[in-house]
Enzyme design. Structure first.
Site, short mmCIF file in Angstrom:
data_model
loop_
_atom_site.label_atom_id
_atom_site.label_comp_id
_atom_site.label_asym_id
_atom_site.label_seq_id
_atom_site.Cartn_x
_atom_site.Cartn_y
_atom_site.Cartn_z
N ASP A 106 0.76 -1.06 0.03
CA ASP A 106 -0.11 0.05 0.04
C ASP A 106 1.11 1.25 0.06
O ASP A 106 0.60 2.20 0.55
CB ASP A 106 -0.93 0.05 1.20
N LYS A 138 2.68 3.07 -5.85
CA LYS A 138 2.19 2.32 -6.57
C LYS A 138 3.31 1.81 -7.64
O LYS A 138 3.48 0.81 -7.96
CB LYS A 138 1.21 2.88 -7.38
N ASP A 151 -3.08 -2.90 -2.75
CA ASP A 151 -4.14 -1.95 -2.61
C ASP A 151 -4.05 -1.33 -4.09
O ASP A 151 -2.98 -1.00 -4.42
CB ASP A 151 -4.19 -1.11 -1.41
N ASN A 152 -5.15 -0.50 -4.27
CA ASN A 152 -5.26 0.62 -5.34
C ASN A 152 -4.56 -0.04 -6.66
O ASN A 152 -4.12 0.88 -7.49
CB ASN A 152 -4.44 1.67 -5.05
N GLU A 197 -11.26 4.31 -1.00
CA GLU A 197 -11.79 4.52 0.34
C GLU A 197 -12.59 5.70 0.65
O GLU A 197 -12.25 6.71 -0.23
CB GLU A 197 -10.48 4.78 1.26
O1 LIG Z 1 -0.45 6.86 -2.69
C1 LIG Z 1 -0.87 6.10 -1.96
N1 LIG Z 1 -0.20 5.53 -0.91
C2 LIG Z 1 1.11 5.44 -0.79
C3 LIG Z 1 1.62 6.75 -0.28
C4 LIG Z 1 2.98 6.48 -0.26
C5 LIG Z 1 3.81 6.36 1.03
C6 LIG Z 1 4.86 5.42 1.03
C7 LIG Z 1 5.39 4.57 2.16
C8 LIG Z 1 6.44 3.98 1.98
C9 LIG Z 1 7.20 2.95 2.53
C10 LIG Z 1 8.55 2.51 2.27
N2 LIG Z 1 9.05 2.88 1.03
C11 LIG Z 1 8.33 3.79 0.33
C12 LIG Z 1 7.43 4.45 0.65
S1 LIG Z 1 6.18 5.54 -0.21
C13 LIG Z 1 -2.47 6.26 -2.03
C14 LIG Z 1 -2.89 7.30 -2.70
C15 LIG Z 1 -4.49 7.06 -2.80
C16 LIG Z 1 -5.17 8.33 -3.71
C17 LIG Z 1 -6.23 7.95 -4.04
C18 LIG Z 1 -6.88 9.25 -4.88
C19 LIG Z 1 -6.32 10.40 -5.21
F1 LIG Z 1 -6.93 11.27 -5.68
C20 LIG Z 1 -5.23 10.69 -4.38
C21 LIG Z 1 -4.71 9.42 -3.74
C22 LIG Z 1 -5.30 6.11 -2.30
C23 LIG Z 1 -4.43 5.26 -1.47
O2 LIG Z 1 -5.16 4.13 -0.99
C24 LIG Z 1 -3.30 5.02 -1.38
O3 LIG Z 1 -2.66 3.94 -0.82
MG LIG Z 2 -4.01 2.55 -0.52
#
Ligand SMILES: O=C(NCCCCc1cc2ccncc2s1)c1cc(-c2ccc(F)cc2)cc(O)c1O
Ligand SMILES: [Mg+2]
Length: 214
Positions: free
Chosen positions: A141, A144, A169-170, A199
Site C-alpha cells: 500500500d 504504486k 491495494d489501489n 476508500e
Molecule cells: O499513494 C498512496 N499510498 C502510498 C503513499 C506513499 C507512502 C509510502 C510509504 C513507503 C514506505 C516505504 N518505502 C516507500 C514508501 S512511499 C495512495 C493514494 C491514494 C489516492 C487516491 C485518490 C487520490 F485522488 C489521491 C490519492 C489512495 C490510496 O489508497 C493510497 O494508498
Molecule cells: Mg491504499
C-alpha cells in the site's frame, strides 16, 4: 504552525476511541475521513476484503509496505494469533510517529513494529536485522510504482515461500499497472482480483491477491 490532517486524525482517535479497542479506533478513523477529511486509509469496504483474506491465511509473519496512520496495520494485527507479528514500513517520519501513537491507542503495540525508511532499503535487511525467515503475508500500500520492483526484491531476498500471499491495494485507482502485468504474466504467481471502491468515495478501485507458488 497549524496541525496536519494526520495530526487531526490522531486527535480524533485519542479523544473518541476506546483505549485498547481496535474496532473503535478503525470506526473513529473511518467516520472522520468519510465526514470531514478524506485520507488514504484502506477504509471499511476494502478493509472487509482484507479481513477475510487475512483470516483465511492466519499468517504468523506479516509485512506491510506503507503504514500511513496505521489503520491497515490495526486492521490486520487485530486478527493475528498471539505470537504472530506485523512489520510495517513507512518512510515519512511524521506518519510513522502518528501511526505509532494510533497503534498504541488500539492496544496493538506488542504485535506491530514500525520500520522507518524506504522499502528498497529495509526489505534486504529483514532476514538478518529483523530475524524474518519468510513472509506469510505482504500488504502492498505504498508508492504504486514500487509494487512491482519490491515484489521482485522480496523474491530475490528469499523472503517468499510456497503459499506466501501478496495483497495489493489501489491496483485500479491510483493504479498499479506494472504490478498487475508482472504478477498476472508470471507462472510463479496465482492471481485473484477483488473489485471494490476507493476508500470513502464512489470511484472504482480493486485489490489484487497474488499467491507465490515457489
Ligand atoms: O499513494 C498512496 N499510498 C502510498 C503513499 C506513499 C507512502 C509510502 C510509504 C513507503 C514506505 C516505504 N518505502 C516507500 C514508501 S512511499 C495512495 C493514494 C491514494 C489516492 C487516491 C485518490 C487520490 F485522488 C489521491 C490519492 C489512495 C490510496 O489508497 C493510497 O494508498
Ligand atoms: Mg491504499
Amino acid at each position: 504552525m497549524d496541525q496536519s490532517k494526520e495530526q487531526r486524525i490522531l486527535n480524533t482517535v485519542s479523544y473518541n476511541a476506546v483505549k485498547g479497542d481496535p474496532e473503535s479506533v478503525m470506526k473513529c478513523i473511518d467516520k472522520y475521513c468519510s465526514q470531514y477529511e478524506w485520507a488514504m486509509n484502506v477504509g471499511d469496504e476494502k478493509g472487509l476484503i482484507l479481513d477475510k483474506i487475512v483470516e483465511e491465511a492466519d499468517p504468523s509473519v506479516v509485512l506491510e509496505l506503507g503504514t500511513y496512520c496505521g489503520y491497515s496495520a490495526i486492521r490486520i494485527a487485530r486478527l493475528l494469533k498471539p505470537k504472530a507479528r506485523l512489520l510495517t514500513i513507512e518512510f515519512n517520519p511524521e506518519f510513522a510517529s502518528i501511526a505509532k501513537e494510533i497503534i498504541d491507542i488500539a492496544g496493538l503495540s506488542d504485535k506491530v513494529t514500525i520500520l522507518e525508511g524506504h522499502s528498497e532499503d529495509i526489505i534486504p535487511q529483514l532476514k538478518k536485522k529483523y530475524e524474518v525467515e519468510t513472509l506469510d503475508f505482504v500488504f502492498l500500500d505504498h508508492w504504486k510504482e514500487r509494487y512491482a520492483p519490491d515484489t521482485v526484491l522480496l523474491e530475490e531476498c528469499g523472503l517468499l515461500r510456497k503459499g506466501s500471499i501478496l495483497l495489493a491495494d489501489n491496483v485500479v485507482f491510483p493504479g498499479a499497472p506494472e504490478f498487475l502485468k508482472y504478477v498476472r504474466n508470471n507462472q510463479r504467481f496465482e492471481c485473484t482480483s477483488y473489485p471494490s471502491h476507493l476508500e470513502y468515495m464512489q470511484v472504482e478501485d480493486a485489490m489484487e491477491k497474488a499467491v507465490y507458488l515457489g
